[in-house]
Scaffold this active site. Structure first.
Site, PDB file in Angstrom:
ATOM      1  N   ASP A  34       2.119 -15.086  -6.042  1.00  0.00           N
ATOM      2  CA  ASP A  34       1.328 -13.951  -6.495  1.00  0.00           C
ATOM      3  C   ASP A  34      -0.078 -14.155  -5.936  1.00  0.00           C
ATOM      4  O   ASP A  34      -0.789 -15.084  -6.354  1.00  0.00           O
ATOM      5  CB  ASP A  34       1.308 -13.914  -8.019  1.00  0.00           C
TER       6      ASP A  34
ATOM      7  N   TYR B 250      -8.621   2.027  -1.371  1.00  0.00           N
ATOM      8  CA  TYR B 250      -7.683   1.384  -0.437  1.00  0.00           C
ATOM      9  C   TYR B 250      -8.292   1.229   0.953  1.00  0.00           C
ATOM     10  O   TYR B 250      -8.295   0.142   1.540  1.00  0.00           O
ATOM     11  CB  TYR B 250      -6.391   2.195  -0.355  1.00  0.00           C
TER      12      TYR B 250
ATOM     13  N   LYS C 247      10.078  -6.716   0.467  1.00  0.00           N
ATOM     14  CA  LYS C 247      10.500  -5.365   0.842  1.00  0.00           C
ATOM     15  C   LYS C 247       9.594  -4.850   1.951  1.00  0.00           C
ATOM     16  O   LYS C 247       8.607  -5.487   2.332  1.00  0.00           O
ATOM     17  CB  LYS C 247      10.427  -4.419  -0.362  1.00  0.00           C
TER      18      LYS C 247
END
Length: 242
Positions: A57, A164, A13
């Protein structure tokens, strides 16, 4: 440029899917990496062409090893998979938020890159693109003059999202040092800008077209042998301050 085979992580996505789409449109064979098999296969069907699903993953060593074994040839690695746990400022951020964020944004990139290095070394023109963030720029975050002119400047004025932003700053240093260690590669980091993705609520409500950011990643993926390496670019091709 003779590279023809690419792997994009986290590509089911958002920006990753757009990167995969544009690389296929450019005539490359693309392995679309996705942790979620159902979403990954649907993304491959949407893109069509020479696009292939690979279960990946980036936080799982066995998954990485299986993907590296399945992909026999590779010219371009785009480390796109990334995540943001929360937008907490330093004094309020939990250690667990740092651990979870770094597991994907830092350790995952290192693990995937190292696993695919033997395959990339066999390429005549190996390329690595690490998807970073403009909010990771130390220069834009600390220098008022730079901060005022930097892409995404409003986000620079806030101490938010410390886990982040610091993870992406670490990724920038990794980019630099890998480029120095692998001079035969072209390895660069990209600040994609605020995009309409699932990264966080601000991105979903205020973000712009992911395809525009993907163009910047594809540009770095298709650099010729005289192209830059160990650099940090904005999506529009301008150099970002470290």
């Amino acid at each position: 440029m003779t590279s023809t085979i690419a792997l994009v992580t986290g590509a089911n996505k958002g920006i990753g899917q757009e990167i995969a789409r544009q690389l296929v449109q450019a005539g490359l064979t693309v392995h679309l990496g996705s942790r979620d098999a159902g979403r990954g296969r649907r993304a491959v069907e949407e893109i069509g062409g020479d696009c292939h699903f690979v279960q990946l993953d980036v936080t799982d060593e066995k998954s990485i090893a299986a993907a590296a074994s399945a992909i026999g040839a590779l010219d371009i690695l785009i480390n796109n998979a990334g995540m943001m746990v929360d937008g907490a400022i330093g004094p309020e951020a939990s250690v667990d938020s740092f651990r979870t964020t770094y597991e994907t944004n830092v350790f995952g990139v290192v693990a995937v890159t190292n696993a695919f290095l033997p395959t990339l070394r066999r390429s005549s023109a190996p390329r690595i693109v690490n998807i970073s963030s403009g909010t990771a720029s130390l220069g834009a975050s600390t220098d008022e003059a730079v901060r005022a002119s930097a892409t995404g400047a409003p986000a620079m004025h806030s101490p938010a999202a410390v886990s982040y932003r610091s993870s992406k700053a670490a990724l920038n240093m990794i980019t630099t040092l890998y480029a120095q260690a692998l001079p035969e590669f072209r390895i660069n980091a990209l600040a994609p800008g605020l995009r309409a993705t699932d990264l966080n609520g601000r991105a979903r409500s205020l973000g712009e077209d992911p395809a525009e950011a993907a163009e910047g990643a594809v540009r770095l993926a298709l650099l010729d042998d005289n192209g830059p390496t160990g650099a940090f670019f904005s999506w529009d091709g301008t150099v970002m301050p470290w």
